[in-house]
Design an enzyme around this catalytic site. Structure first.
Site, PDB file in Angstrom:
ATOM      1  N   HIS A  62       8.177  21.836  48.661  1.00 61.96           N
ATOM      2  CA  HIS A  62       8.783  21.445  49.922  1.00 61.96           C
ATOM      3  C   HIS A  62       9.846  20.366  49.737  1.00 61.96           C
ATOM      4  O   HIS A  62       9.729  19.509  48.868  1.00 61.96           O
ATOM      5  CB  HIS A  62       7.715  20.909  50.877  1.00 61.96           C
ATOM      6  CG  HIS A  62       6.618  21.888  51.143  1.00 61.96           C
ATOM      7  ND1 HIS A  62       5.334  21.499  51.409  1.00 61.96           N
ATOM      8  CD2 HIS A  62       6.608  23.238  51.187  1.00 61.96           C
ATOM      9  CE1 HIS A  62       4.578  22.560  51.610  1.00 61.96           C
ATOM     10  NE2 HIS A  62       5.328  23.638  51.467  1.00 61.96           N
ATOM     11  N   LYS A  71       8.485  10.382  48.124  1.00 59.96           N
ATOM     12  CA  LYS A  71       7.039  10.431  48.346  1.00 59.96           C
ATOM     13  C   LYS A  71       6.314   9.652  47.249  1.00 59.96           C
ATOM     14  O   LYS A  71       6.614   9.811  46.068  1.00 59.96           O
ATOM     15  CB  LYS A  71       6.544  11.877  48.346  1.00 59.96           C
ATOM     16  CG  LYS A  71       7.126  12.712  49.481  1.00 59.96           C
ATOM     17  CD  LYS A  71       6.691  14.162  49.400  1.00 59.96           C
ATOM     18  CE  LYS A  71       7.304  14.960  50.542  1.00 59.96           C
ATOM     19  NZ  LYS A  71       6.967  16.387  50.452  1.00 59.96           N
ATOM     20  N   TYR A 131      -0.060  10.512  50.858  1.00 54.14           N
ATOM     21  CA  TYR A 131       1.282  10.206  50.383  1.00 54.14           C
ATOM     22  C   TYR A 131       2.093   9.513  51.452  1.00 54.14           C
ATOM     23  O   TYR A 131       2.029   9.821  52.628  1.00 54.14           O
ATOM     24  CB  TYR A 131       1.999  11.429  49.824  1.00 54.14           C
ATOM     25  CG  TYR A 131       2.152  12.615  50.742  1.00 54.14           C
ATOM     26  CD1 TYR A 131       3.353  12.875  51.385  1.00 54.14           C
ATOM     27  CD2 TYR A 131       1.095  13.500  50.920  1.00 54.14           C
ATOM     28  CE1 TYR A 131       3.490  13.978  52.206  1.00 54.14           C
ATOM     29  CE2 TYR A 131       1.225  14.607  51.736  1.00 54.14           C
ATOM     30  CZ  TYR A 131       2.432  14.838  52.385  1.00 54.14           C
ATOM     31  OH  TYR A 131       2.563  15.933  53.203  1.00 54.14           O
ATOM     32  N   GLU A 142      13.212  21.218  57.106  1.00 56.98           N
ATOM     33  CA  GLU A 142      12.317  21.525  55.994  1.00 56.98           C
ATOM     34  C   GLU A 142      12.682  22.866  55.363  1.00 56.98           C
ATOM     35  O   GLU A 142      13.006  23.833  56.046  1.00 56.98           O
ATOM     36  CB  GLU A 142      10.864  21.569  56.457  1.00 56.98           C
ATOM     37  CG  GLU A 142       9.916  21.783  55.293  1.00 56.98           C
ATOM     38  CD  GLU A 142       8.454  21.803  55.711  1.00 56.98           C
ATOM     39  OE1 GLU A 142       7.636  21.360  54.906  1.00 56.98           O
ATOM     40  OE2 GLU A 142       8.160  22.269  56.822  1.00 56.98           O
ATOM     41  N   ASP A 168       4.777  28.962  52.487  1.00 52.47           N
ATOM     42  CA  ASP A 168       4.927  28.879  51.038  1.00 52.47           C
ATOM     43  C   ASP A 168       5.085  30.260  50.399  1.00 52.47           C
ATOM     44  O   ASP A 168       5.781  30.404  49.400  1.00 52.47           O
ATOM     45  CB  ASP A 168       3.753  28.114  50.427  1.00 52.47           C
ATOM     46  CG  ASP A 168       3.764  26.642  50.834  1.00 52.47           C
ATOM     47  OD1 ASP A 168       4.799  26.166  51.334  1.00 52.47           O
ATOM     48  OD2 ASP A 168       2.730  25.977  50.676  1.00 52.47           O
TER      49      ASP A 168
END
Length: 181
Positions: A62, A71, A131, A142, A168
């Site tokens: 991602h 992240k 995270y 995204e 995904d």
């Protein structure tokens, strides 16, 4: 804390200092001053995320084409195989990836800077991943690179078929991915 370099210089493995005794342990998972002084991470974190997944769940790869997120990733339950892919077009490591085993036991963290796609595979029975992100989640920006992209050739060391979300499963090939960094 210990900072371990990876083959992509901007991606770092961070080993926090752990204080343990017969009662358990204590560690400082984030300290803005220490991360700036000792690690060189001066990014501001704006969001914390927590996911729980079962074995063989693969999340990723991602990224966001606008509002890219750095992240700081760690596993607080179980073990994950964590991956960062450089998608910065002008980077000397464009298209390369690094991985790290993150677990509740080893307490390591992975710093994935903005401009990288990120994903992980759960290798334990269950894993909980925390995270911090440097920008807010923006679903309209995204994107997802296919986890099994042949050009990236990530060795996920799968022991069976991965469990994937519909998003995904529909990831783009790396060559077709939108990257604007």
């Amino acid at each position: 804390m210990n900072v371990l370099p990876t083959k992509i210089p901007d991606v770092l493995i961070i080993e926090p200092r752990v204080f343990g005794d017969d009662r358990g342990f204590f560690l400082e998972s984030y300290n803005e001053r220490a991360f700036a002084d000792k690690v060189g991470i001066t990014n501001r974190f704006v969001q914390d995320n927590h996911s729980r997944s079962r074995q063989n769940v693969l999340r990723g790869l991602h990224y966001q084409i606008q509002q890219p997120q750095g992240k700081l990733v760690r596993a607080v339950v179980g073990t994950i195989f964590d991956v960062a892919v450089d998608i910065r077009k002008n980077s000397p490591t464009f298209g390369q990836w690094v991985s790290c085993i993150l677990s509740a036991e080893n307490k390591k963290m992975l710093w994935v800077p903005p401009g990288f796609a990120h994903g992980f595979l759960v290798v334990s029975e269950v894993a909980e991943v925390l995270y911090k992100t440097t920008d807010y989640y923006a679903p309209q920006h995204e994107r997802c690179i296919l986890w099994s992209d042949p050009d990236l050739a990530i060795d996920w060391a799968l022991t069976g078929e991965p469990v994937l979300s519909a998003k995904d499963q529909a990831g783009q090939l790396f060559r077709a991915a939108e990257v604007y960094f």
